[in-house]
Design an enzyme around this catalytic site. Structure first.
Site, PDB file in Angstrom:
ATOM      1  N   HIS A  86      12.391 -54.715  50.365  1.00 39.45           N
ATOM      2  CA  HIS A  86      11.329 -53.786  50.759  1.00 39.45           C
ATOM      3  C   HIS A  86      10.579 -54.331  51.974  1.00 39.45           C
ATOM      4  CE1 HIS A  86       7.955 -50.893  49.860  1.00 39.45           C
ATOM      5  NE2 HIS A  86       7.288 -51.825  50.515  1.00 39.45           N
ATOM      6  N   GLU A  87      10.167 -55.596  51.886  1.00 39.37           N
ATOM      7  CA  GLU A  87       9.436 -56.214  52.995  1.00 39.37           C
ATOM      8  C   GLU A  87      10.343 -56.446  54.204  1.00 39.37           C
ATOM      9  OE1 GLU A  87       6.255 -56.505  53.088  1.00 39.37           O
ATOM     10  OE2 GLU A  87       6.007 -55.832  51.007  1.00 39.37           O
ATOM     11  N   HIS A  90      10.190 -53.439  56.431  1.00 42.15           N
ATOM     12  CA  HIS A  90       9.063 -53.498  57.363  1.00 42.15           C
ATOM     13  C   HIS A  90       9.366 -54.439  58.529  1.00 42.15           C
ATOM     14  CE1 HIS A  90       6.409 -51.275  54.725  1.00 42.15           C
ATOM     15  NE2 HIS A  90       6.474 -52.178  53.762  1.00 42.15           N
TER      16      HIS A  90
END
Length: 422
Positions: A86-87, A90
């Protein structure tokens, strides 16, 4: 989950949750695509909690006891791998916009990507924010397809099915419209686009985050009191985390707004002395260097006109034995070579200018072209404290002046650079 004095504001948070709320302390366990992966000590607590929770739940399954705990540990590790991905979503989008990514850290509430700069446009901010939930939703789709290929009731299918559901929840939860969640970043970028003000975007998204955090705490307390559901305390902790960092974003926006509103004339001082160009170095040393703190700046004057500045660091250029016959003009730095800014320059720009030259101060020029004052890092911190109505001890200001550096917990250079992104 992605993210009351001047120092506390900088310490608590900032304009981009991944930029300022970074938790870059922990043990490095490796890297992905050149991005270091760190584990904070608190991560081991939640790893144990998640493993225990799944292990006790799956004991009712027709599995070997050893397999139960292997599956539970695998589930916990896979859960945090999902957080890392998920990170990573980003981070990769940020890097595609030439925004450096320092690390990804796993901690008690999930994960956090440390991104060292704010996005330059609302479009970039939106893309960076949406990348994490998009990655989680993509993982949900892949895992949901994989689930159908595994035998019913098998540990593998159970792990994959739960992991798919968690990734879906991770995507949806992070899209709640309030900082420090990704949905808050999306809301910030939308308001930034509509108003043309990044700071307004931060403020409104932080208020929404504060409301969400308050609702989470209130809901958990109601459930605890009415139904004795101790497990809802986790919701309260998440609400507290959101409240804390939403407030930090709000305070950070206030600080940045102040940096743009305050001008050099409101922060400068006249903390300097004037000496005649014909004065000897010996006389200067006897007057100003014996038994008292040295002056912050020494202007050299000839016939009432400023000629330049005498730097104390330049005194060593002439042997002390020759000071009695050497005028201060011999080592004067000419005025035209010194850093000069106008009175109406905002403090955000002044901080940037101060970092770009070797002097610990900036000369301030009046509208008529005369020298009006002096500005250094201590003056800037004092002006900010006054603007925030939070007085600062003058000893701290003098220490900043002596160190020629802002306190470690007050990264004013980065804050000012972000403030300049309109």
């Amino acid at each position: 989950m992605g993210s009351n004095n001047v120092e506390a504001i900088a310490h608590n948070g900032g304009g981009d949750r991944r930029q300022i709320l970074a938790m870059n302390t922990g043990w490095r366990i490796g890297s992905i695509l050149g991005i270091p992966i760190l584990i904070a000590p608190s991560w081991f607590i939640i790893l144990a909690v998640v493993t225990y929770a799944y292990g006790t739940t799956w004991q009712m399954m027709d599995w070997q006891p050893t397999m139960v705990w292997i599956a539970a540990l695998t589930m916990a590790l896979a859960l945090f791998l999902s957080v890392v991905l998920h990170e990573l979503g980003h981070s990769l989008v940020a890097r595609s916009h030439a925004i450096p990514v320092q690390s990804i850290t796993l901690f008690l509430f999930g994960g956090m990507a440390t991104i060292s700069q704010e996005s330059k446009t609302p479009g970039q901010a939106f893309q960076v924010a949406i990348a994490g939930p998009s990655m989680s939703f993509g993982l949900y789709m892949v895992l949901a397809l994989l689930e159908g290929l595994l035998p019913n009731g098998s540990p593998g299918r159970m792990v994959v099915a739960n992991l798919a559901g968690i990734n879906l929840m991770l995507a949806l939860f992070n899209m709640l419209p309030g900082l420090p969640l990704d949905g808050g970043q999306v809301l910030k970028s939308a308001i930034w686009k509509l108003t043309g003000s990044r700071i307004q975007g931060v403020r409104w998204a932080a208020r929404a985050g504060w409301l969400l955090g308050g609702l989470a705490i209130a809901l958990s307390l109601v459930l605890l009191v009415r139904y004795a559901m101790v497990s809802v305390l986790w919701i309260a902790l998440l609400g507290w985390f959101g409240l804390r960092h939403a407030n930090a974003h709000q305070q950070f926006a206030t600080l940045q707004s102040l940096l743009l509103r305050l001008t050099v004339s409101q922060a400068m001082t006249r903390d300097f002395i004037s000496i005649e160009a014909t004065q000897t170095l010996q006389d200067f040393g006897d007057r100003y260097l014996m038994g008292q703190p040295p002056p912050n700046c020494c202007f050299v004057v000839a016939e009432g006109v400023y000629q330049g500045v005498l730097r104390l660091d330049d005194l060593h250029q002439i042997p002390s034995a020759d000071w009695a016959r050497s005028p201060v003009s011999a080592i004067t730095q000419p005025l035209e070579t010194l850093p000069i800014v106008d009175e109406n320059l905002c403090l955000a720009d002044a901080i940037d200018r101060l970092e770009q030259q070797p002097y610990p101060w900036l000369l301030v020029r009046s509208p008529t072209g005369a020298i009006a004052g002096l500005l250094d890092r201590g003056d800037i911190v004092r002006a900010l404290s006054k603007g925030l109505k939070q007085p600062i001890n003058e000893e701290i200001v003098q220490q900043i002046k002596a160190d020629q550096a802002y306190p470690d917990r007050l990264p004013l250079v980065a804050i000012a650079q972000t403030a300049q992104i309109r």
